[in-house]
Every structure is written in structure tokens, then in C-alpha cells.
Design a protein around this motif. Structure first.
Motif, PDB file in Angstrom:
ATOM      1  N   ALA A  32       0.821  -1.214   0.000  1.00 50.88           N
ATOM      2  CA  ALA A  32       0.000   0.000   0.000  1.00 50.88           C
ATOM      3  C   ALA A  32       0.856   1.265   0.000  1.00 50.88           C
ATOM      4  N   ILE A  33       1.854   1.338   0.882  1.00 49.91           N
ATOM      5  CA  ILE A  33       2.677   2.550   0.946  1.00 49.91           C
ATOM      6  C   ILE A  33       3.545   2.673  -0.310  1.00 49.91           C
ATOM      7  N   ALA A  34       3.980   1.523  -0.853  1.00 47.69           N
ATOM      8  CA  ALA A  34       4.721   1.566  -2.118  1.00 47.69           C
ATOM      9  C   ALA A  34       3.826   2.104  -3.237  1.00 47.69           C
ATOM     10  N   TRP A  35       2.547   1.703  -3.245  1.00 45.36           N
ATOM     11  CA  TRP A  35       1.592   2.229  -4.231  1.00 45.36           C
ATOM     12  C   TRP A  35       1.501   3.749  -4.107  1.00 45.36           C
ATOM     13  N   MET A  36       1.406   4.225  -2.866  1.00 51.42           N
ATOM     14  CA  MET A  36       1.347   5.672  -2.659  1.00 51.42           C
ATOM     15  C   MET A  36       2.646   6.352  -3.095  1.00 51.42           C
ATOM     16  N   GLY A  37       3.779   5.694  -2.835  1.00 52.23           N
ATOM     17  CA  GLY A  37       5.061   6.253  -3.252  1.00 52.23           C
ATOM     18  C   GLY A  37       5.163   6.396  -4.761  1.00 52.23           C
ATOM     19  N   ASP A  38       4.537   5.465  -5.504  1.00 51.30           N
ATOM     20  CA  ASP A  38       4.528   5.539  -6.961  1.00 51.30           C
ATOM     21  C   ASP A  38       3.619   6.645  -7.478  1.00 51.30           C
ATOM     22  N   GLU A  39       2.431   6.775  -6.864  1.00 48.61           N
ATOM     23  CA  GLU A  39       1.365   7.584  -7.445  1.00 48.61           C
ATOM     24  C   GLU A  39       1.280   9.004  -6.880  1.00 48.61           C
ATOM     25  N   PHE A  40       1.702   9.211  -5.622  1.00 48.95           N
ATOM     26  CA  PHE A  40       1.543  10.510  -4.961  1.00 48.95           C
ATOM     27  C   PHE A  40       2.838  11.317  -5.002  1.00 48.95           C
ATOM     28  N   ASP A  41       2.697  12.642  -5.047  1.00 49.93           N
ATOM     29  CA  ASP A  41       3.892  13.462  -4.857  1.00 49.93           C
ATOM     30  C   ASP A  41       4.261  13.478  -3.375  1.00 49.93           C
ATOM     31  N   LYS A  42       5.374  14.123  -3.026  1.00 49.00           N
ATOM     32  CA  LYS A  42       5.915  14.007  -1.658  1.00 49.00           C
ATOM     33  C   LYS A  42       4.942  14.527  -0.608  1.00 49.00           C
ATOM     34  N   THR A  43       4.316  15.671  -0.865  1.00 48.24           N
ATOM     35  CA  THR A  43       3.367  16.236   0.104  1.00 48.24           C
ATOM     36  C   THR A  43       2.147  15.338   0.253  1.00 48.24           C
ATOM     37  N   ALA A  44       1.647  14.839  -0.866  1.00 51.38           N
ATOM     38  CA  ALA A  44       0.492  13.951  -0.834  1.00 51.38           C
ATOM     39  C   ALA A  44       0.818  12.656  -0.104  1.00 51.38           C
ATOM     40  N   LEU A  45       2.050  12.158  -0.267  1.00 53.08           N
ATOM     41  CA  LEU A  45       2.463  10.917   0.389  1.00 53.08           C
ATOM     42  C   LEU A  45       2.457  11.065   1.898  1.00 53.08           C
ATOM     43  N   LEU A  46       3.043  12.148   2.421  1.00 58.52           N
ATOM     44  CA  LEU A  46       3.091  12.345   3.872  1.00 58.52           C
ATOM     45  C   LEU A  46       1.694  12.407   4.475  1.00 58.52           C
ATOM     46  N   SER A  47       0.797  13.152   3.833  1.00 65.55           N
ATOM     47  CA  SER A  47      -0.568  13.278   4.347  1.00 65.55           C
ATOM     48  C   SER A  47      -1.309  11.949   4.273  1.00 65.55           C
ATOM     49  N   ALA A  48      -1.140  11.227   3.166  1.00 59.05           N
ATOM     50  CA  ALA A  48      -1.863   9.966   2.973  1.00 59.05           C
ATOM     51  C   ALA A  48      -1.382   8.893   3.933  1.00 59.05           C
ATOM     52  N   VAL A  49      -0.077   8.832   4.174  1.00 62.43           N
ATOM     53  CA  VAL A  49       0.451   7.809   5.082  1.00 62.43           C
ATOM     54  C   VAL A  49      -0.098   8.013   6.489  1.00 62.43           C
ATOM     55  N   GLY A  50      -0.201   9.262   6.935  1.00 60.37           N
ATOM     56  CA  GLY A  50      -0.767   9.518   8.251  1.00 60.37           C
ATOM     57  C   GLY A  50      -2.200   9.027   8.368  1.00 60.37           C
ATOM     58  N   LEU A  51      -3.032   9.293   7.336  1.00 56.74           N
ATOM     59  CA  LEU A  51      -4.420   8.820   7.353  1.00 56.74           C
ATOM     60  C   LEU A  51      -4.491   7.306   7.245  1.00 56.74           C
ATOM     61  N   TYR A  52      -3.632   6.732   6.401  1.00 50.66           N
ATOM     62  CA  TYR A  52      -3.601   5.277   6.224  1.00 50.66           C
ATOM     63  C   TYR A  52      -3.272   4.572   7.542  1.00 50.66           C
ATOM     64  N   ILE A  53      -2.294   5.076   8.259  1.00 46.59           N
ATOM     65  CA  ILE A  53      -1.923   4.441   9.521  1.00 46.59           C
ATOM     66  C   ILE A  53      -2.971   4.744  10.589  1.00 46.59           C
ATOM     67  N   GLY A  54      -3.640   5.893  10.479  1.00 49.90           N
ATOM     68  CA  GLY A  54      -4.784   6.136  11.352  1.00 49.90           C
ATOM     69  C   GLY A  54      -5.869   5.092  11.144  1.00 49.90           C
ATOM     70  N   ALA A  55      -6.067   4.663   9.898  1.00 48.55           N
ATOM     71  CA  ALA A  55      -7.038   3.603   9.613  1.00 48.55           C
ATOM     72  C   ALA A  55      -6.587   2.275  10.201  1.00 48.55           C
ATOM     73  N   ASN A  56      -5.256   2.054  10.284  1.00 47.85           N
ATOM     74  CA  ASN A  56      -4.759   0.863  10.983  1.00 47.85           C
ATOM     75  C   ASN A  56      -5.317   0.828  12.399  1.00 47.85           C
ATOM     76  N   SER A  57      -5.196   1.960  13.092  1.00 44.39           N
ATOM     77  CA  SER A  57      -5.629   1.992  14.488  1.00 44.39           C
ATOM     78  C   SER A  57      -7.143   1.843  14.604  1.00 44.39           C
ATOM     79  N   LEU A  58      -7.891   2.447  13.679  1.00 45.07           N
ATOM     80  CA  LEU A  58      -9.349   2.289  13.706  1.00 45.07           C
ATOM     81  C   LEU A  58      -9.747   0.832  13.458  1.00 45.07           C
TER      82      LEU A  58
END
Length: 396
Positions: free
Chosen positions: A120-146
Motif C-alpha cells: 500500500a505505501i509503495a503504491w502511494m510512493g509511486d502515485e503521490f507526490d511528496k506532500t500527498a504521500l506524507l498526508s496519505a500515510v498519516g491517514l492510512y496508519i490512522g485507519a490501521n488503528s481504527l
């Protein structure tokens, strides 16, 4: 590249957050059931904890397969198929006749649950720019906790009504429905360039990541932190199921609402890292985890819950930034680099019981806290080392 806060970013991030949520409700549904299963099957605390350990161990090993494979064949198909299989195995767990068969199915489930986290994070690394990646990873890991919260609450609540089988049936049904939505939401990648799978190349990529001190430090930091964090929750269920608290499975499931602290921690991690620095925030997260553990030594249930909430905030803040650190500093083969981080992460979870069990036998929860602090001192030293690396890099 997909930019932050665009429609395409929201759709892709929503899909990956849903997938992450589904992975973790399946992974953690047995945790509030452990005291009851211990009594039902007549096994030890370490024995029943294997229901968590075997799945995290097989998940870790699966990452070594799915990460390099995704660099060759793409990411989406792996995420979709493995998620569907995970839901089917939760349904099968409801009908497991013996403890041994339960362990075997959890072993299989752990393997297929590795598909989405591996890529999943590799997919984001391919598709998102750097700013988008940082924001998306935080939400993605927040979903881990949920997902972790929901698996335990649904598991504990359903078990209070119909026993462990009802818990597995409920989570399995949720996963199948969620998987259908995930398939429709996740867009096909546009920036991915496949590489022909070669075993020698895959091994070389993994070894290259392991030879990078900057990546290796993040791998050990994530693995050791998770070793402590997740296994603390297993041992706290034994403490709270006993006198004077005597919480039932449904009450133990509600304890995992403290994961909401982690949801908040991972969500704000990107903003904090932008204001200060990723490595300094990683170190701060570890200190917060140590302080939260100290609070759990209190006898008051309210203070124990507060301590666990603080633990979750600190852990997920550090974990979110360590994950994105790997995405930023990996030189090629991002799928392998991200997968290797999670290998260390889940290997830590799988061996945590063996580390903390002697401390638990020594002096129960106080021993668990001491065992936790010993290893957290190690990760704090690693975090400080990463902060020094950042400062040197900024001055060159």
C-alpha cells in the motif's frame, strides 16, 4: 503524480484506508478473547497468545513475498485478492473444531493479510507526490488503528453474545462487504513501471536496503516499538480480566478504544513533522510511549485507560513517521523497502510475548512495564541517531 487534497487523492486514500481498516479488524479480533480462550482450551498465557503471534509472524514472512512480487506484477491485484481471502478465512475460523486448527487458520490468515500492507505505501510512493504521500500515510496508519479498535470491539461484543465463533463470523462478513467497496474505489496505477521478477534481483534489493544505515535504523525502531506496544495490550487483558477489575470480553474489547489516541497521533504526525522534523517527532513519540506506560502502573482503571491512550498516541506518531521515512529514503524498489519495514514490524510483534512473558511471570504488570522501558531506551537512542542524521544532511 497525484497531488494532495485533489479528488483523485481522496478516492485513492479512502480506498487504501478502507483496505487497511479491513486488514486490522481481521488481525486483532482474537485479542479481547484471549482470557476466555485460555480458560476454554486450558492453555497458558503464552500458549493462547500464539493466536496473535502466529498470524503476525506469517504476515511478516508474507511481506518478503508480496513486496518484491508487487514490483514485478503491480500492486492492485495483490491487494484485492488477498483481502478477499482474509475475509473468507475469518469465516472459516468460526468453525474451527480445535485449538490446533484455530492456530493453523490464523497462520494462513496472517499470510494473506500481508498482501495489502506489503504494497500500500509503495503504491502511494509511486502515485503521490511528496506532500500527498506524507498526508496519505498519516491517514492510512490512522485507519490501521481504527481497524484495530473495531476488530477488538466487534470481537468482544459479538463474543459476549454468541461466543468466539460469532466474533469471527461478524468480522468475516464485514470484510467481504468492505472488499467489494475497496475493489470499486481503488484506481488503477498510472505511474507504476513493472520490473521482470528475478529472484537474484529481489534478494539484491532486500540486501541493498539492509545495507543502508538510514533504512536499517528505521526498521529496528519500528519493530522494537511494535514489539512493546502490541504485546502490552495482550498482557493488559490478563490483568484486567483478573481481580479487582474482572472485565468480561465485551469490556476488554472496549479497552481498545484507547487506540483512538493512535488515530489522532498518526493523523497529526505529518503536520508536526513539517513544523519540527520527522526524526525529532519520532523520538518524541517514543518518550510519550514511555510516559504512558508509567501511568498504566496506577491501580485506577481510569488512569490505566489514560496511560494506554497516551501510549497509542506516542506509538502511532512514531510509527507513521518511521514508515514514511522509509518511503523517502529508499533508493528504488520501494515495494521491497516498505515490505522490509513491515517484516521487522511484525516480527517484533510475533516475538514480543517471548520477551515480556518472563517479566510478567516475575512481577505481573510491573514487570511488563520494566521490560518495555528497557527496549524503548534502545529505540529512543535510534531516534536520536536519526535526528542527528537529519541535521547533518540539512547542513550539507
Amino acid at each position: 503524480m497525484i497531488e494532495a487534497k485533489t479528488r483523485a487523492w481522496w478516492r485513492a486514500t479512502a480506498a487504501l484506508c478502507l483496505g487497511s481498516f479491513l486488514v486490522f479488524i481481521n488481525l486483532y479480533v482474537p485479542q479481547p478473547l484471549l482470557p476466555g480462550l485460555k480458560e476454554a482450551y486450558g492453555v497458558s498465557t503464552l500458549g493462547v497468545s500464539l493466536l496473535m503471534s502466529v498470524s503476525t509472524l506469517s504476515l511478516a514472512l508474507a511481506l518478503l513475498v508480496f513486496g518484491p512480487l508487487s514490483d514485478a506484477i503491480g500492486r492492485e491485484g495483490i491487494m484485492r485478492i488477498t483481502l478477499l481471502l482474509a475475509g473468507g478465512l475469518s469465516l472459516a475460523l468460526a468453525f474451527a473444531p480445535t485449538f490446533e486448527s484455530l492456530l493453523f487458520l490464523r497462520l494462513l490468515q496472517g499470510f494473506v493479510l500481508g498482501g495489502l500492507p506489503a504494497v500500500a505505501i509503495a503504491w502511494m510512493g509511486d502515485e503521490f507526490d511528496k506532500t500527498a504521500l506524507l498526508s496519505a500515510v498519516g491517514l492510512y496508519i490512522g485507519a490501521n488503528s481504527l481497524g484495530g479498535i473495531s476488530g477488538r470491539i466487534v470481537g468482544g461484543g459479538a463474543a459476549a453474545i454468541g461466543g468466539p465463533s460469532a466474533a469471527f463470523l461478524a468480522v468475516g462478513a464485514m470484510t467481504v462487504v468492505g472488499c467489494i467497496i475497496f475493489w470499486r474505489l481503488l484506481p488503477n496505477s498510472q505511474a507504476f513501471t513493472p520490473k521482470r521478477f528475478q529472484l537474484r534481483q529481489a534478494v539484491g534489493d532486500l540486501l541493498g536496503h539492509l545495507r543502508s544505515p538510514v533504512l536499517l535504523a528505521a526498521y529496528f525502531l519500528g519493530g522494537i516499538n511494535f514489539l512493546i506496544f502490541i504485546n502490552q495490550y495482550s498482557y493488559i487483558t490478563f490483568r484486567l480480566a483478573d481481580a479487582p477489575y474482572q472485565l468480561a470480553a465485551s469490556g476488554l474489547g472496549l479497552i481498545f478504544l484507547t487506540y483512538l489516541g493512535g488515530t489522532f497521533g498518526s493523523t497529526v504526525s505529518g503536520k508536526l513533522a513539517g513544523r519540527f522534523s520527522p526524526a525529532s517527532c519520532i523520538s518524541a513519540g517514543i518518550v510519550i510511549l514511555m510516559l504512558g506506560t508509567a501511568i498504566t502502573l496506577a491501580d485506577s482503571l481510569a488512569l490505566i485507560i489514560l496511560g494506554l491512550t497516551i501510549n497509542a498516541f506516542g506509538f502511532f506518531m512514531a510509527h507513521s513517521l518511521a514508515s514514511s521515512w522509509v518511503g523517502r529514503y529508499a533508493q528504488g524498489a520501494r515495494g521491497s523497502a516498505s515490505a522490509l519495514y513491515l517484516v521487522f514490524y511484525y516480527l517484533g510483534a510475533s516475538i514480543g510475548g517471548f520477551w515480556l512473558e518472563p517479566f510478567w511471570r516475575w512481577t505481573q504488570w510491573q514487570g511488563v512495564a520494566i521490560g518495555s522501558w528497557l527496549l524503548l531506551c534502545v529505540t529512543l537512542a535510534i531516534g536520536v541517531g536519526l535526528w542527528r542524521f537529519e541535521r547533518r544532511a540539512a547542513n550539507t
